[in-house]
Enzyme design. Structure first.
Site, PDB file in Angstrom:
ATOM      1  N   THR A  48      18.949 -21.317 -20.096  1.00  0.00           N
ATOM      2  CA  THR A  48      19.203 -22.512 -20.898  1.00  0.00           C
ATOM      3  C   THR A  48      17.948 -22.981 -21.617  1.00  0.00           C
ATOM      4  O   THR A  48      18.021 -23.581 -22.692  1.00  0.00           O
ATOM      5  CB  THR A  48      19.767 -23.632 -19.996  1.00  0.00           C
ATOM      6  OG1 THR A  48      20.936 -23.148 -19.334  1.00  0.00           O
ATOM      7  CG2 THR A  48      20.122 -24.872 -20.790  1.00  0.00           C
ATOM      8  N   TYR A 136      19.268 -14.349  -8.728  1.00  0.00           N
ATOM      9  CA  TYR A 136      20.168 -14.810  -9.783  1.00  0.00           C
ATOM     10  C   TYR A 136      21.014 -13.646 -10.254  1.00  0.00           C
ATOM     11  O   TYR A 136      20.505 -12.702 -10.865  1.00  0.00           O
ATOM     12  CB  TYR A 136      19.342 -15.405 -10.932  1.00  0.00           C
ATOM     13  CG  TYR A 136      20.131 -15.972 -12.086  1.00  0.00           C
ATOM     14  CD1 TYR A 136      21.500 -16.252 -12.004  1.00  0.00           C
ATOM     15  CD2 TYR A 136      19.487 -16.255 -13.299  1.00  0.00           C
ATOM     16  CE1 TYR A 136      22.196 -16.782 -13.069  1.00  0.00           C
ATOM     17  CE2 TYR A 136      20.178 -16.791 -14.383  1.00  0.00           C
ATOM     18  CZ  TYR A 136      21.529 -17.047 -14.264  1.00  0.00           C
ATOM     19  OH  TYR A 136      22.222 -17.579 -15.328  1.00  0.00           O
ATOM     20  N   LYS A 164      21.706 -17.691  -6.731  1.00  0.00           N
ATOM     21  CA  LYS A 164      22.432 -18.367  -7.800  1.00  0.00           C
ATOM     22  C   LYS A 164      23.475 -17.372  -8.291  1.00  0.00           C
ATOM     23  O   LYS A 164      23.139 -16.365  -8.911  1.00  0.00           O
ATOM     24  CB  LYS A 164      21.488 -18.780  -8.931  1.00  0.00           C
ATOM     25  CG  LYS A 164      22.217 -19.434 -10.105  1.00  0.00           C
ATOM     26  CD  LYS A 164      21.283 -19.715 -11.279  1.00  0.00           C
ATOM     27  CE  LYS A 164      22.058 -20.281 -12.468  1.00  0.00           C
ATOM     28  NZ  LYS A 164      21.205 -20.459 -13.661  1.00  0.00           N
ATOM     29  N   ILE A 206      23.037 -24.759 -10.020  1.00  0.00           N
ATOM     30  CA  ILE A 206      22.022 -24.887 -11.070  1.00  0.00           C
ATOM     31  C   ILE A 206      22.790 -25.000 -12.369  1.00  0.00           C
ATOM     32  O   ILE A 206      23.479 -24.072 -12.783  1.00  0.00           O
ATOM     33  CB  ILE A 206      21.037 -23.707 -11.067  1.00  0.00           C
ATOM     34  CG1 ILE A 206      20.217 -23.735  -9.761  1.00  0.00           C
ATOM     35  CG2 ILE A 206      20.101 -23.780 -12.272  1.00  0.00           C
ATOM     36  CD1 ILE A 206      19.244 -22.597  -9.614  1.00  0.00           C
TER      37      ILE A 206
END
Length: 293
Positions: A48, A136, A164, A206
């Site tokens: 992001t 992740y 994540k 998250i």
């Protein structure tokens, strides 16, 4: 488990000026907006934050700025992933003096390593890194899935503290939750699935939407964690339109359109991404409504 990383982490966007320089003034406004929303921690230079388009020196400048602005008020996680294992180990040496709660490291992209390759990659990072690691898994971006079995094996390493999960596969999430070592957290990597993953036993998320609507989203997460599933489910349903809009023109393009509407920075994203359309900005204006006043 690291208690401070439970709940809502916000994957921080990086506001930019029209010349693609970092808009630190808007970054301050964004951080203050997130703080008012009572999110639990900040993730700097994740997807992001447009991490692929910034140089290493720029990433460190952003990190320093965030740490200085927060001044210890919230824990900070730093995104450091890639497909060059040895380069990531070298870069981690520059982070030894930073007060970070953890490193968020995406599974190697493009190379499409086998599960054994993913295991070796993360074990090498975990042995070398000065901070704990959050795995992740995001197959839509990396072109390979980290299996539940691989995740569980990696969770046995003392320096790997969480996963994540952004595969979108709830059955895979369930398997990890059932088999993970004690002390390994499960964090949703998808806002729209956070409620379901927390109901299954996950510890948090998250988030992307936490940049834009931190108060509403954090309230939903906290209600679900507290076991008030009915309230959490209603809040989650109320946010569905926002979830859909955040993916309409990709992340963070769609997010920055919404942030522009609430007066935090402008919609500028750096190539190869492309700025949001006026149509999407108008949709955000209509949706956000009273929040503009």
């Amino acid at each position: 488990m690291i208690e401070e990383l439970k709940g809502t982490g916000v994957a921080l966007a990086t506001p930019m000026n029209e010349d693609y320089s970092i808009d630190f003034g808007s970054l301050s406004k964004l951080l203050d907006h997130i703080l008012l929303g009572n999110a639990d921690y900040i993730v700097v230079q994740g997807t992001t934050g447009e991490s692929p388009v910034f140089s290493w020196s720029q990433k460190l400048a952003i990190l320093r700025y965030v740490l200085e602005h927060l001044a210890g008020r919230k824990p900070v996680v730093f995104g450091l992933g890639g497909n060059n294992t040895y380069d990531l180990i070298e870069k981690s040496k520059d982070l030894k003096t930073f007060e970070l709660a953890a490193i968020l490291s995406a599974s190697p992209y493009y190379s499409k390593p086998s599960q054994e390759g993913i295991l070796r990659h993360y074990r090498m990072l975990a042995d070398a890194y000065p901070h704990p690691i959050i795995l992740y898994n995001v197959p839509s971006r990396t072109a390979s899935n980290m299996s539940a079995a691989t995740t569980v094996k990696l969770g046995e390493h003392s320096n790997i503290i969480a996963m994540k999960e952004a595969s979108g596969d709830l059955a895979q999430c369930k398997e990890i939750l059932e088999k993970r070592p004690s002390g390994m957290m499960m964090l949703s990597g998808d806002d729209a699935l956070a409620h379901d993953i927390i109901k299954m036993g996950g510890e948090g998320v998250i988030s992307v939407i936490g940049n834009l609507m931190p108060q509403e989203f954090t309230r939903m997460v906290n209600s679900t964690i507290a076991g008030d599933i009915t309230a959490g489910s209603k809040m989650n349903a109320d946010l569905k339109v926002a979830y859909d809009m955040l993916s309409e023109e990709g992340n963070p393009t769609s997010l920055k359109a919404g942030l522009e509407v609430i007066g935090i920075g402008q919609r500028t994203v750096k190539p190869p991404l492309f700025d949001a359309t006026e149509g999407l900005v108008e949709k955000w204006k209509a949706y956000l409504g009273d929040r503009l006043s």
